[in-house]
Design a protein around this motif. Structure first.
Motif, mmCIF file in Angstrom:
data_model
loop_
_atom_site.group_PDB
_atom_site.id
_atom_site.type_symbol
_atom_site.label_atom_id
_atom_site.label_comp_id
_atom_site.label_asym_id
_atom_site.label_seq_id
_atom_site.Cartn_x
_atom_site.Cartn_y
_atom_site.Cartn_z
ATOM 1 N N ARG A 11 -6.996 -20.280 -5.124
ATOM 2 C CA ARG A 11 -6.270 -21.211 -4.308
ATOM 3 C C ARG A 11 -4.907 -21.498 -3.516
ATOM 4 O O ARG A 11 -4.307 -22.007 -3.156
ATOM 5 N N LYS A 12 -4.212 -19.899 -4.548
ATOM 6 C CA LYS A 12 -2.892 -19.857 -3.691
ATOM 7 C C LYS A 12 -2.767 -18.667 -2.622
ATOM 8 O O LYS A 12 -1.768 -18.658 -1.907
ATOM 9 N N CYS A 13 -4.129 -17.871 -2.302
ATOM 10 C CA CYS A 13 -4.216 -17.037 -1.013
ATOM 11 C C CYS A 13 -4.013 -18.022 0.158
ATOM 12 O O CYS A 13 -5.172 -18.754 0.580
ATOM 13 N N SER A 14 -3.503 -17.073 0.723
ATOM 14 C CA SER A 14 -3.587 -17.982 1.927
ATOM 15 C C SER A 14 -4.007 -16.872 3.423
ATOM 16 O O SER A 14 -4.625 -17.579 4.688
ATOM 17 N N GLY A 15 -4.789 -16.231 2.624
ATOM 18 C CA GLY A 15 -5.316 -14.761 4.102
ATOM 19 C C GLY A 15 -4.648 -14.381 4.766
ATOM 20 O O GLY A 15 -5.341 -14.411 5.960
ATOM 21 N N CYS A 16 -3.536 -14.206 4.656
ATOM 22 C CA CYS A 16 -2.279 -13.312 5.517
ATOM 23 C C CYS A 16 -2.558 -12.129 5.360
ATOM 24 O O CYS A 16 -2.242 -11.432 6.767
ATOM 25 N N GLN A 17 -3.007 -12.016 4.832
ATOM 26 C CA GLN A 17 -3.930 -10.038 4.293
ATOM 27 C C GLN A 17 -2.296 -9.410 4.510
ATOM 28 O O GLN A 17 -2.892 -7.885 4.717
ATOM 29 N N SER A 18 -1.418 -9.673 4.097
ATOM 30 C CA SER A 18 -0.249 -9.190 3.651
ATOM 31 C C SER A 18 -0.609 -7.034 3.077
ATOM 32 O O SER A 18 0.091 -6.741 2.252
ATOM 33 N N CYS A 19 -1.803 -8.161 1.546
ATOM 34 C CA CYS A 19 -2.042 -7.375 0.797
ATOM 35 C C CYS A 19 -2.590 -5.701 1.305
ATOM 36 O O CYS A 19 -2.385 -4.682 0.904
ATOM 37 N N THR A 20 -3.288 -6.348 2.126
ATOM 38 C CA THR A 20 -4.271 -5.689 2.722
ATOM 39 C C THR A 20 -3.629 -4.349 4.160
ATOM 40 O O THR A 20 -3.806 -3.391 3.515
ATOM 41 N N VAL A 21 -1.997 -5.099 4.268
ATOM 42 C CA VAL A 21 -1.180 -4.254 4.653
ATOM 43 C C VAL A 21 -0.883 -2.947 4.158
ATOM 44 O O VAL A 21 0.131 -2.473 4.489
ATOM 45 N N ALA A 22 -0.648 -3.742 3.061
ATOM 46 C CA ALA A 22 0.383 -2.689 1.919
ATOM 47 C C ALA A 22 0.196 -1.908 1.926
ATOM 48 O O ALA A 22 0.380 -0.878 1.677
ATOM 49 N N CYS A 23 -1.543 -2.071 1.080
ATOM 50 C CA CYS A 23 -2.175 -1.388 0.591
ATOM 51 C C CYS A 23 -2.566 -0.264 1.617
ATOM 52 O O CYS A 23 -2.215 1.189 1.077
ATOM 53 N N ARG A 24 -2.461 -0.385 2.771
ATOM 54 C CA ARG A 24 -3.266 0.842 3.838
ATOM 55 C C ARG A 24 -2.062 1.868 3.926
ATOM 56 O O ARG A 24 -1.634 2.178 4.226
ATOM 57 N N VAL A 25 -0.723 1.229 4.362
ATOM 58 C CA VAL A 25 0.169 1.853 4.667
ATOM 59 C C VAL A 25 1.129 2.060 3.503
ATOM 60 O O VAL A 25 1.290 3.905 3.320
ATOM 61 N N ASN A 26 1.073 1.762 2.172
ATOM 62 C CA ASN A 26 1.533 2.619 0.547
ATOM 63 C C ASN A 26 0.536 4.136 0.472
ATOM 64 O O ASN A 26 0.629 4.600 0.073
ATOM 65 N N ASN A 27 -0.409 3.700 1.191
ATOM 66 C CA ASN A 27 -1.588 4.464 0.775
ATOM 67 C C ASN A 27 -2.177 5.593 1.903
ATOM 68 O O ASN A 27 -2.697 5.883 1.447
ATOM 69 N N GLU A 28 -1.182 5.374 3.037
ATOM 70 C CA GLU A 28 -1.448 5.827 4.645
ATOM 71 C C GLU A 28 -3.166 6.279 4.109
ATOM 72 O O GLU A 28 -3.345 7.557 4.908
ATOM 73 N N LEU A 29 -3.235 5.288 4.497
ATOM 74 C CA LEU A 29 -4.757 5.180 4.537
ATOM 75 C C LEU A 29 -4.981 5.594 6.480
ATOM 76 O O LEU A 29 -4.415 4.869 6.599
ATOM 77 N N PRO A 30 -5.929 5.820 7.059
ATOM 78 C CA PRO A 30 -6.488 6.171 8.106
ATOM 79 C C PRO A 30 -6.839 4.381 9.099
ATOM 80 O O PRO A 30 -7.273 3.801 8.211
ATOM 81 N N ILE A 31 -6.925 4.016 10.534
ATOM 82 C CA ILE A 31 -7.173 2.945 10.434
ATOM 83 C C ILE A 31 -8.865 2.470 10.079
ATOM 84 O O ILE A 31 -8.649 1.544 10.409
ATOM 85 N N ASP A 32 -9.506 3.349 10.163
ATOM 86 C CA ASP A 32 -10.987 2.987 9.734
ATOM 87 C C ASP A 32 -11.126 2.980 7.952
ATOM 88 O O ASP A 32 -12.544 2.841 8.112
ATOM 89 N N MET A 33 -9.918 2.902 7.880
ATOM 90 C CA MET A 33 -10.353 2.903 6.212
ATOM 91 C C MET A 33 -9.439 1.613 5.266
ATOM 92 O O MET A 33 -8.308 1.326 5.337
ATOM 93 N N ILE A 34 -10.112 0.208 4.259
ATOM 94 C CA ILE A 34 -9.559 -0.143 3.236
ATOM 95 C C ILE A 34 -9.852 -0.423 2.334
ATOM 96 O O ILE A 34 -10.732 -0.018 1.747
ATOM 97 N N TYR A 35 -8.850 -0.250 1.182
ATOM 98 C CA TYR A 35 -9.334 -0.758 0.275
ATOM 99 C C TYR A 35 -9.092 -2.423 -0.362
ATOM 100 O O TYR A 35 -10.100 -2.276 -1.417
ATOM 101 N N ASN A 36 -8.552 -3.245 0.069
ATOM 102 C CA ASN A 36 -8.680 -4.368 -0.311
ATOM 103 C C ASN A 36 -8.895 -5.618 1.200
ATOM 104 O O ASN A 36 -7.521 -6.097 1.022
ATOM 105 N N PRO A 37 -9.670 -5.048 1.068
ATOM 106 C CA PRO A 37 -10.133 -6.457 2.628
ATOM 107 C C PRO A 37 -9.975 -8.063 2.003
ATOM 108 O O PRO A 37 -10.345 -8.272 0.526
ATOM 109 N N VAL A 38 -9.341 -8.965 2.727
ATOM 110 C CA VAL A 38 -9.391 -10.427 2.334
ATOM 111 C C VAL A 38 -10.448 -11.225 3.409
ATOM 112 O O VAL A 38 -10.380 -10.801 4.355
#
Ligand code: SF4
Ligand code: SF4
Length: 182
Positions: A11-38
């Motif tokens: 109910r609070k999630c706005s779908g902004c995907q900031s979490c997805t980006v933060a995860c990718r940046v801090n886990n240094e994921l390649p462009i084709d990898m996502i751990y937490n899609p929204v």
């Protein structure tokens, strides 16, 4: 011993995907990898009371984790606090864990030839007394992380006092430790 869990308030999630980006940046994921899609679903409800629902996905850190059971090398492991992780040096990239995970939580690192996934940022965050990056980043406070065995914790309170709480694919008896409020 703690048992870590995450609560996500859809109910609070706005779908902004900031979490997805933060995860990718801090886990240094390649462009084709996502751990937490929204993912986004809807609209739901009846006009004029309609809304879209945003559903962040990640590893459920299952209590009965088929990925750990199926891994032939012992690379997929579970800590006593419930965090499921992959020991990279033991992973041979056979993808057995990808096939048995009903949540699609695992991805192959094509460059390394290994399988990776969300580990709740155990080394850099949780073991340092901090919450995972996705929780830290969420400006909506839609994500809450903590010890669900601790009756004073926010995750315990939310799961036990919110009427509309659910877990994904509970019927599979994987015992997921990510809870959704809706
Ligand atoms: Fe939803 Fe928070 Fe992630 Fe934005 S950062 S998509 S509000 S969970
Ligand atoms: Fe394993 Fe998938 Fe459960 Fe995560 S969600 S613990 S990868 S079965």
């Amino acid at each position: 011993m703690a048992r870590y869990a995450m609560v996500i308030d859809t109910r609070k999630c706005s779908g902004c995907q900031s979490c997805t980006v933060a995860c990718r940046v801090n886990n240094e994921l390649p462009i084709d990898m996502i751990y937490n899609p929204v993912t986004t679903h809807g609209p739901i409800g009846k006009f004029p009371h309609v809304r879209m629902v945003h559903l962040p996905l990640l590893c459920m850190h299952c209590g009965n984790s088929p990925c750990v059971d199926a891994c032939p090398t012992g690379a997929s492991q579970q800590r006593e606090d419930g965090i499921v992780w992959v020991e990279e040096s033991k992973c041979v990239g056979c993808k057995t864990c990808i096939m048995v995970c009903p949540y699609g939580a695992r991805v192959t690192n094509a460059k390394k030839g290994t399988v990776q996934k969300c580990n709740f940022c155990k080394d850099e965050r949780v073991d340092q007394g901090k919450v995972p990056w996705c929780v830290q980043t969420c400006h909506q406070k839609a994500r809450v992380f903590g010890d669900i065995e601790d009756k004073d914790s926010e995750v315990y309170r939310l799961v036990n006092t919110t009427k509309t709480t659910g877990r994904l694919l509970e019927e599979l008896d994987t015992e997921p430790f990510v809870y959704y409020l809706y």
